[in-house]
Design a protein around this motif. Structure first.
Motif, PDB file in Angstrom:
ATOM      1  N   ARG A 125       1.921  -5.354   3.128  1.00 36.68           N
ATOM      2  CA  ARG A 125       0.766  -6.169   3.111  1.00 36.68           C
ATOM      3  C   ARG A 125       0.996  -7.585   3.008  1.00 36.68           C
ATOM      4  NH1 ARG A 125      -4.084  -7.113   0.533  1.00 36.68           N
ATOM      5  NH2 ARG A 125      -6.170  -6.527   1.526  1.00 36.68           N
ATOM      6  N   ASN A 151      -9.949   1.607  -1.246  1.00 37.49           N
ATOM      7  CA  ASN A 151      -9.514   1.253   0.132  1.00 37.49           C
ATOM      8  C   ASN A 151      -9.905   2.213   0.977  1.00 37.49           C
ATOM      9  OD1 ASN A 151      -8.141  -1.039  -0.338  1.00 37.49           O
ATOM     10  ND2 ASN A 151      -6.320  -0.347  -0.149  1.00 37.49           N
ATOM     11  N   THR A 165      -5.538  -9.909   8.034  1.00 36.56           N
ATOM     12  CA  THR A 165      -4.808  -9.066   7.245  1.00 36.56           C
ATOM     13  C   THR A 165      -3.517  -8.179   8.126  1.00 36.56           C
ATOM     14  OG1 THR A 165      -6.487  -8.588   5.647  1.00 36.56           O
ATOM     15  CG2 THR A 165      -4.632  -7.006   5.665  1.00 36.56           C
ATOM     16  N   ILE A 203       0.949  -1.090   0.064  1.00 37.08           N
ATOM     17  CA  ILE A 203      -0.240   0.034   0.149  1.00 37.08           C
ATOM     18  C   ILE A 203       0.974   1.212   0.213  1.00 37.08           C
ATOM     19  CG2 ILE A 203      -2.001   1.329   1.326  1.00 37.08           C
ATOM     20  CD1 ILE A 203      -2.620  -1.445   0.663  1.00 37.08           C
ATOM     21  N   ASP A 235      -4.412   7.666   8.484  1.00 41.13           N
ATOM     22  CA  ASP A 235      -4.651   6.526   9.537  1.00 41.13           C
ATOM     23  C   ASP A 235      -5.475   5.465   8.876  1.00 41.13           C
ATOM     24  OD1 ASP A 235      -3.673   8.580  10.941  1.00 41.13           O
ATOM     25  OD2 ASP A 235      -5.583   9.017  11.877  1.00 41.13           O
ATOM     26  N   THR A 236      -5.435   4.326   9.452  1.00 45.89           N
ATOM     27  CA  THR A 236      -6.480   3.188   8.949  1.00 45.89           C
ATOM     28  C   THR A 236      -7.460   3.192  10.380  1.00 45.89           C
ATOM     29  OG1 THR A 236      -4.786   2.059   8.234  1.00 45.89           O
ATOM     30  CG2 THR A 236      -6.738   0.859   8.498  1.00 45.89           C
ATOM     31  N   LEU A 264      -0.398  -5.349   8.302  1.00 48.21           N
ATOM     32  CA  LEU A 264       0.131  -4.280   7.709  1.00 48.21           C
ATOM     33  C   LEU A 264       1.434  -3.988   8.436  1.00 48.21           C
ATOM     34  CD1 LEU A 264      -2.565  -1.831   6.507  1.00 48.21           C
ATOM     35  CD2 LEU A 264      -1.162  -3.348   5.128  1.00 48.21           C
ATOM     36  N   HIS A 284     -12.865  -2.208   7.642  1.00 45.83           N
ATOM     37  CA  HIS A 284     -11.836  -1.270   7.796  1.00 45.83           C
ATOM     38  C   HIS A 284     -11.653  -0.309   6.726  1.00 45.83           C
ATOM     39  CE1 HIS A 284      -9.780  -4.261   5.502  1.00 45.83           C
ATOM     40  NE2 HIS A 284      -8.908  -3.542   4.990  1.00 45.83           N
ATOM     41  N   TRP A 302      -5.464  -7.692  11.651  1.00 46.46           N
ATOM     42  CA  TRP A 302      -6.795  -7.584  12.052  1.00 46.46           C
ATOM     43  C   TRP A 302      -7.553  -8.931  11.448  1.00 46.46           C
ATOM     44  CZ3 TRP A 302      -4.566  -3.951   8.665  1.00 46.46           C
ATOM     45  CH2 TRP A 302      -5.276  -3.929   7.599  1.00 46.46           C
ATOM     46  N   LEU A 306       3.165   0.960   3.106  1.00 43.85           N
ATOM     47  CA  LEU A 306       2.921   0.036   4.133  1.00 43.85           C
ATOM     48  C   LEU A 306       3.078  -1.425   3.367  1.00 43.85           C
ATOM     49  CD1 LEU A 306      -0.244   1.664   5.004  1.00 43.85           C
ATOM     50  CD2 LEU A 306       1.346   1.011   6.779  1.00 43.85           C
ATOM     51  N   ALA A 347      -8.978   3.002   4.447  1.00 40.71           N
ATOM     52  CA  ALA A 347      -7.886   4.118   4.661  1.00 40.71           C
ATOM     53  C   ALA A 347      -8.227   5.351   4.749  1.00 40.71           C
ATOM     54  CB  ALA A 347      -7.105   3.838   3.395  1.00 40.71           C
ATOM     55  N   ARG A 387       3.621   7.591   2.008  1.00 40.20           N
ATOM     56  CA  ARG A 387       3.026   6.696   2.708  1.00 40.20           C
ATOM     57  C   ARG A 387       3.348   5.233   2.135  1.00 40.20           C
ATOM     58  NH1 ARG A 387      -2.435   3.990   3.643  1.00 40.20           N
ATOM     59  NH2 ARG A 387      -2.938   3.990   5.857  1.00 40.20           N
ATOM     60  N   HIS A 428     -14.633  -1.827   4.115  1.00 39.04           N
ATOM     61  CA  HIS A 428     -14.359  -2.935   3.617  1.00 39.04           C
ATOM     62  C   HIS A 428     -13.964  -4.182   4.476  1.00 39.04           C
ATOM     63  CE1 HIS A 428     -10.548  -1.551   2.554  1.00 39.04           C
ATOM     64  NE2 HIS A 428     -10.112  -2.662   2.311  1.00 39.04           N
ATOM     65  N   ASP A 488     -11.320  -7.776   3.889  1.00 42.95           N
ATOM     66  CA  ASP A 488     -10.602  -8.200   2.834  1.00 42.95           C
ATOM     67  C   ASP A 488     -11.009  -9.508   2.071  1.00 42.95           C
ATOM     68  OD1 ASP A 488      -8.989  -5.819   2.782  1.00 42.95           O
ATOM     69  OD2 ASP A 488      -7.698  -6.696   4.357  1.00 42.95           O
TER      70      ASP A 488
HETATM   71  O1  LIG Z   1      -4.306   1.661   3.594  1.00 41.21           O
HETATM   72  C1  LIG Z   1      -5.000   1.657   4.575  1.00 41.21           C
HETATM   73  O2  LIG Z   1      -4.836   2.108   5.504  1.00 41.21           O
HETATM   74  C2  LIG Z   1      -5.973   0.361   4.663  1.00 41.21           C
HETATM   75  C3  LIG Z   1      -5.410  -0.632   3.544  1.00 41.21           C
HETATM   76  C4  LIG Z   1      -6.484  -1.756   3.105  1.00 41.21           C
HETATM   77  O3  LIG Z   1      -7.613  -1.431   3.076  1.00 41.21           O
HETATM   78  C5  LIG Z   1      -6.037  -3.067   3.058  1.00 41.21           C
HETATM   79  O4  LIG Z   1      -5.032  -3.597   3.233  1.00 41.21           O
HETATM   80  O5  LIG Z   1      -7.365  -3.855   2.622  1.00 41.21           O
END
Ligand SMILES: O=C(O)CCC(=O)C(=O)O
Length: 295
Positions: free
Chosen positions: A288, A118, A135, A95, A148-149, A137, A272, A265, A286, A274, A284, A122, A124
């Motif tokens: 995953r 995102n 999932t 991400i 933030d998430t 991160l 969740h 999570w 991350l 984004a 940014r 949703h 995943d």
């Molecule tokens: O980028 C984010 O904060 C959430 C990422 C996300 O929605 C996901 O990994 O499914």
């Protein structure tokens, strides 16, 4: 994790916890994995601050919890999301708004366009034959503000529904597809990145019983396009209402990232999304990985 050295602290209103004291360097022992699963069953979202896991360490930790999803499966578009990664392994995706880990992605880059979805609530991979159980991160680069998430507790939200609402939705089945949400975002068209998928829509109950906690949960992610046996408008109106109920502020936890954070999570009990940030100016990134929901 020795339960005596386990430090767990709830950080959200009804769910979400911070966990310290877990040895994450080389995958998890069976006992530590069981403790993490127990924390996920109870809290839905578990934050492990300051881990700075390498990609192989993240894979090893997640593989202690079950088989990992191949992020390429079902769409050539998904493959784009690990183009940047130096550690090329389909058990990881990224991400990120960075090109090769440095400059900000071009405005037209498909990775930007695909990640926009995102920002809708949703859980995943409900659109895959095997959905995501967990999932994870790892935060590599985070913006100074925003990005933030946000998570929502779909079990407490179910509990809070009226008896009439609970009776109305018992036994209903939702239809999930990635193309639906990408259509909603305009990402399937030529100026939206041309998202394509070979996945066929999946049927999933609107109310599910969580295998770990035994609690009923609402399964109403944005990938759910309609409800079997209902007209499309009627089903979409009900889904919109239920998603609003599932994500009321009283059931939300917002994670503000610091570099090195590892957050995992349970997609079966939470939603969740984004949160926005200055993505034309700030970085940014991350990493995953996803544990499949197999028994
Ligand atoms: O980028 C984010 O904060 C959430 C990422 C996300 O929605 C996901 O990994 O499914």
């Amino acid at each position: 994790m020795d339960t005596e050295t386990l430090d767990i602290r709830q950080v959200g209103p009804t769910f979400a916890a911070e966990l310290r004291g877990l040895d994450t360097a080389n995958g998890l022992s069976a006992r530590d994995a069981a403790a993490l699963v127990g924390a996920l069953d109870r809290f839905g979202v578990v934050v492990l601050p300051k881990q700075s896991l390498t990609p192989p360490q993240q894979i090893a930790l997640c593989e202690s919890l079950g088989p990992l999803e191949n992020s390429d499966d079902g769409s050539p578009s998904f493959k784009e999301l690990r183009r940047n990664l130096q550690f090329k392994d389909p058990r990881l995706s990224e991400i990120s708004n960075l090109a090769q880990g440095e400059g900000i992605l071009d405005k037209e880059d498909v990775r930007r366009l695909f990640l926009v979805a995102n920002q809708l609530w949703h859980s995943d991979s409900t659109f895959r034959p095997i959905r995501a159980r967990y999932t994870s991160l790892t935060a590599v680069k985070v913006p100074a503000s925003g990005g933030d998430t946000e998570f929502a507790d779909a079990a407490s939200a179910y509990d809070a529904l009226s008896a009439d609402d609970k009776a109305d939705i018992e036994g209903l089945v939702g239809i999930h597809s990635p193309t639906h949400v990408m259509d909603v975002m305009g990402a399937t068209g030529p100026d939206g990145g041309g998202f394509v998928s070979t996945l066929t829509p999946q049927r999933r109950p609107i109310v599910e019983v969580h295998a770990g906690s035994g609690r009923k949960v609402l399964n109403v992610p944005s990938h759910c396009s309609h409800i079997e046996g209902m007209s499309i408008p009627e089903g979409r109106a009900l889904l919109t209402y239920l998603r609003e109920q599932a994500t009321l502020p009283a059931f939300r936890y917002r994670h503000k990232w610091s570099p090195g954070d590892f957050v995992i999570w349970d997609n079966r009990s939470t939603l969740h999304r984004a949160c926005r940030f200055q993505e034309r100016k700030e970085a940014r990134q991350l990493v995953r990985s996803v544990v499949q929901d197999v028994h």
